[in-house]
Design an enzyme around this catalytic site. Structure first.
Site, short mmCIF file in Angstrom:
data_model
loop_
_atom_site.label_atom_id
_atom_site.label_comp_id
_atom_site.label_asym_id
_atom_site.label_seq_id
_atom_site.Cartn_x
_atom_site.Cartn_y
_atom_site.Cartn_z
N GLY A 12 1.33 -1.50 -0.03
CA GLY A 12 -0.31 0.05 -0.19
C GLY A 12 0.69 1.26 0.05
CB SER A 13 4.32 1.99 -0.93
OG SER A 13 4.66 1.96 -1.76
CG MET A 90 -1.17 -8.28 -6.46
SD MET A 90 -0.47 -8.03 -8.17
CE MET A 90 0.00 -8.84 -8.13
CG LEU A 92 -7.24 -10.01 -14.90
CD1 LEU A 92 -7.51 -11.14 -15.88
CD2 LEU A 92 -6.39 -8.47 -15.40
CG ASN A 107 -3.37 -1.07 -12.69
OD1 ASN A 107 -2.87 -0.81 -11.83
ND2 ASN A 107 -2.66 -1.65 -13.65
CG HIS A 109 2.19 -2.19 -15.25
ND1 HIS A 109 1.97 -3.73 -13.79
CD2 HIS A 109 3.37 -3.19 -15.85
CE1 HIS A 109 2.93 -4.34 -14.70
NE2 HIS A 109 3.69 -4.30 -15.63
C1 GRF Z 1 3.36 -1.06 -7.24
O1 GRF Z 1 4.47 -1.43 -7.98
C2 GRF Z 1 2.43 -0.96 -8.58
O2 GRF Z 1 3.32 -0.27 -10.36
C3 GRF Z 1 1.88 -2.56 -9.02
O3 GRF Z 1 2.32 -3.49 -7.57
C4 GRF Z 1 2.99 -2.12 -6.55
C5 GRF Z 1 2.27 -1.95 -5.37
O4 GRF Z 1 3.25 -2.15 -4.90
N1 GRF Z 1 0.82 -2.44 -9.64
P1 GRF Z 1 2.30 -1.17 -3.15
O5 GRF Z 1 1.65 -1.71 -2.67
O6 GRF Z 1 2.00 0.27 -3.87
O7 GRF Z 1 3.36 -0.39 -2.07
#
Ligand code: GRF
Length: 192
Positions: A12-13, A90, A92, A107, A109
């Site tokens: 959740g960063s 994580m 779809l 989203n 990525h």
């Molecule tokens: C991030 O790298 C994002 O791009 C991907 O999943 C990761 C999630 O990281 N979809 P966090 O949970 O927000 O730290």
């Protein structure tokens, strides 16, 4: 002010970067809900710190994706959520949410899409020995990281190990996502 819900499965960063931007007043939005499919995820602790209401669910306890998405949709509707913001969610997104939120699901990525879609994009980029990877923010469609691209930023990862590549990419994510989100919210305000 637009109302958002964040969907996340892990640390959740990115969610926290968005909540910080809202608190600092640099992102004009209200986050009214965190949705997670991982009841043990660290993002729940972060949500609590920011006073964000959360909804956790266990996908396996529903007969189908449509079933849990219907339940989520009831919540989103009752909270008058305008946008769904995926931040490390994580799974779809299925037809129920896609048709309820057309062009209203974003989203982030950790690669320059269309390169390295799917899981462990940073590991994929390192294994391919590319010197530059990056971050993409895109609209969500039914595919895996295939929706229309809104913004991208490149990140040099030459000679980086995984820790260094991840920290460079995450630093860009945390800056880019709140900013792009603000642009999307503003634009759609104008065109409404
Ligand atoms: C991030 O790298 C994002 O791009 C991907 O999943 C990761 C999630 O990281 N979809 P966090 O949970 O927000 O730290």
């Amino acid at each position: 002010m637009k109302r958002i819900a964040i969907f996340a499965s892990g640390s959740g960063s990115n969610a926290e970067a968005i909540w910080q931007s809202i608190e600092r007043g640099v992102l004009e939005a209200e986050c009214v809900l965190l949705v997670t499919d991982q009841p043990e995820a660290k993002v729940l602790e972060r949500a609590e710190r920011y006073g964000i209401t959360s909804f956790s669910f266990i996908p396996k306890s529903y007969a189908s994706k449509a079933d849990f998405e219907e339940e989520i949709l009831v919540l989103l509707t009752s909270l008058r959520v305008d946008y769904i913001v995926l931040a490390g969610y994580m799974r779809l997104i299925g037809e129920v949410l896609l048709s309820a939120y057309p062009s209203r699901i974003l989203n982030i990525h950790p690669s320059l899409l269309p390169h390295f879609p799917g899981k462990d994009a940073i590991g994929q980029a390192l294994a391919a020995n590319v010197s530059v990877s990056g971050v993409t923010v895109h609209y969500v469609d039914a595919g895996m990281d295939t929706g229309p691209i809104i913004a991208q930023e490149s990140v040099e990862i030459e000679e980086c190990d995984r820790t260094e590549a991840t920290s460079r990419i995450q630093a860009v994510e945390h800056r880019l996502y709140p900013r792009v989100l603000q642009q999307v919210l503003n634009q759609q305000e104008v065109f409404k």
